[in-house]
Design an enzyme around this catalytic site. Sequence first.
Site, PDB file in Angstrom:
ATOM      1  N   PRO A  57       0.755  -1.096   0.018  1.00 42.96           N
ATOM      2  CA  PRO A  57      -0.162   0.086  -0.239  1.00 42.96           C
ATOM      3  C   PRO A  57       0.894   1.357   0.002  1.00 42.96           C
ATOM      4  O   PRO A  57       1.792   1.307   0.722  1.00 42.96           O
ATOM      5  CB  PRO A  57      -0.634  -0.042   1.211  1.00 42.96           C
ATOM      6  CG  PRO A  57       0.032  -1.015   2.331  1.00 42.96           C
ATOM      7  CD  PRO A  57       0.825  -1.945   1.158  1.00 42.96           C
ATOM      8  N   MET A  58       0.536   2.286  -0.935  1.00 46.74           N
ATOM      9  CA  MET A  58       1.481   3.458  -1.027  1.00 46.74           C
ATOM     10  C   MET A  58       0.498   4.796  -1.029  1.00 46.74           C
ATOM     11  O   MET A  58      -0.591   4.637  -1.851  1.00 46.74           O
ATOM     12  CB  MET A  58       2.206   3.360  -2.254  1.00 46.74           C
ATOM     13  CG  MET A  58       3.164   2.310  -2.209  1.00 46.74           C
ATOM     14  SD  MET A  58       4.319   2.499  -3.812  1.00 46.74           S
ATOM     15  CE  MET A  58       3.136   1.731  -4.880  1.00 46.74           C
ATOM     16  N   VAL A  59       0.497   5.629  -0.283  1.00 42.29           N
ATOM     17  CA  VAL A  59      -0.253   6.914  -0.245  1.00 42.29           C
ATOM     18  C   VAL A  59      -0.119   7.513  -1.513  1.00 42.29           C
ATOM     19  O   VAL A  59       0.807   7.884  -2.212  1.00 42.29           O
ATOM     20  CB  VAL A  59       0.240   7.832   0.795  1.00 42.29           C
ATOM     21  CG1 VAL A  59      -0.428   9.148   0.710  1.00 42.29           C
ATOM     22  CG2 VAL A  59       0.367   7.383   2.419  1.00 42.29           C
ATOM     23  N   CYS A 142       3.337   2.577   9.732  1.00 45.32           N
ATOM     24  CA  CYS A 142       3.570   3.694   9.338  1.00 45.32           C
ATOM     25  C   CYS A 142       4.373   4.642  10.217  1.00 45.32           C
ATOM     26  O   CYS A 142       4.141   4.920  11.594  1.00 45.32           O
ATOM     27  CB  CYS A 142       2.227   4.664   9.134  1.00 45.32           C
ATOM     28  SG  CYS A 142       2.355   6.290   8.430  1.00 45.32           S
ATOM     29  N   LYS A 181       0.695  -5.182   9.060  1.00 43.15           N
ATOM     30  CA  LYS A 181       1.782  -5.007   8.913  1.00 43.15           C
ATOM     31  C   LYS A 181       2.768  -3.912   9.920  1.00 43.15           C
ATOM     32  O   LYS A 181       2.086  -3.149  10.584  1.00 43.15           O
ATOM     33  CB  LYS A 181       1.683  -3.818   7.725  1.00 43.15           C
ATOM     34  CG  LYS A 181       3.129  -3.560   7.248  1.00 43.15           C
ATOM     35  CD  LYS A 181       3.153  -2.642   6.079  1.00 43.15           C
ATOM     36  CE  LYS A 181       4.459  -2.126   5.309  1.00 43.15           C
ATOM     37  NZ  LYS A 181       4.547  -1.364   4.304  1.00 43.15           N
ATOM     38  N   GLY A 243      10.572  -3.827   1.985  1.00 46.70           N
ATOM     39  CA  GLY A 243      11.820  -2.877   2.041  1.00 46.70           C
ATOM     40  C   GLY A 243      12.890  -3.429   1.364  1.00 46.70           C
ATOM     41  O   GLY A 243      13.168  -4.570   0.926  1.00 46.70           O
ATOM     42  N   ASN A 244      13.815  -2.527   0.934  1.00 51.24           N
ATOM     43  CA  ASN A 244      15.004  -2.811  -0.067  1.00 51.24           C
ATOM     44  C   ASN A 244      14.491  -3.115  -1.306  1.00 51.24           C
ATOM     45  O   ASN A 244      15.245  -3.814  -2.070  1.00 51.24           O
ATOM     46  CB  ASN A 244      15.877  -3.979   0.578  1.00 51.24           C
ATOM     47  CG  ASN A 244      16.561  -3.563   1.932  1.00 51.24           C
ATOM     48  OD1 ASN A 244      16.761  -2.294   2.240  1.00 51.24           O
ATOM     49  ND2 ASN A 244      17.238  -4.467   2.639  1.00 51.24           N
TER      50      ASN A 244
END
Length: 255
Positions: A57-59, A142, A181, A243-244
Amino acid sequence: MAESNSSDVMSSKADLLHVGKNIIEPDPEFLCDQSLLEAKKNYWKERIGNIKKVVAPMVDQSELAFREFMRSHGADLCFSPMIHAHLFTTDATYRKVSLSTCKSEQEKLFIIQFCGNDPHTLLMASRYVEGFCNGVDLNLGCPQLIAKKGNYGAYLQEKRELIYEMVNKVYLHCKLPISVKIRVQDTVEDTIAYATMLESAGASMITIHGRTRDMRGPNTGIADWKHIAAVKKVLNIPLIANGNIQVNTELFKKI
């Protein structure tokens, strides 16, 4: 040709789904029976073998059009953008604006992610989206200052009893499986303790971002997947490593 395109557009619009004003307020007293609890607990375990590519999920990115674009490039599982549970349950306009889906999205595997800090509110938000997705996700990762101000995301991670109650309430009273998450903690041992607590609360899947809460902005650094590997060894539910994405790491092959 023009008429065909117009028809396609109208058909596409007709396929859109929103949690509109006509949706009846959910019953918070609904209680899952044992067979449903087992089915929810095993939901992602039974599907994870076919899930290789997950779009986090990305804002301002993870809306329906972007999710469909990602699926056209092979994504197996997509998340909605983070949705504020309190606003979602109290504001019908926010519900319509914050979430759009389509009739076929569940067939492609779709999780709706909420943030919040109240068990009842999270439950009500989760019950509102029954029939619109394959599962709900609680954002405890977050690290932004707006999350600190609103008392949600990674700023709840010290409040383990509250987190347990939030996850468990959705597990017991919502028809959808709940995933969570999180971010890694200061020690591997605490990350393991955190993740296993979430599993015991009823989480059916966990995503771990390999950075601590303080690793953001100029302090972002490299995500530590060793924490994630350690947690994977003890969990009985699926684990997604996060991540990464910009780093080619051999560790990915070992997890």
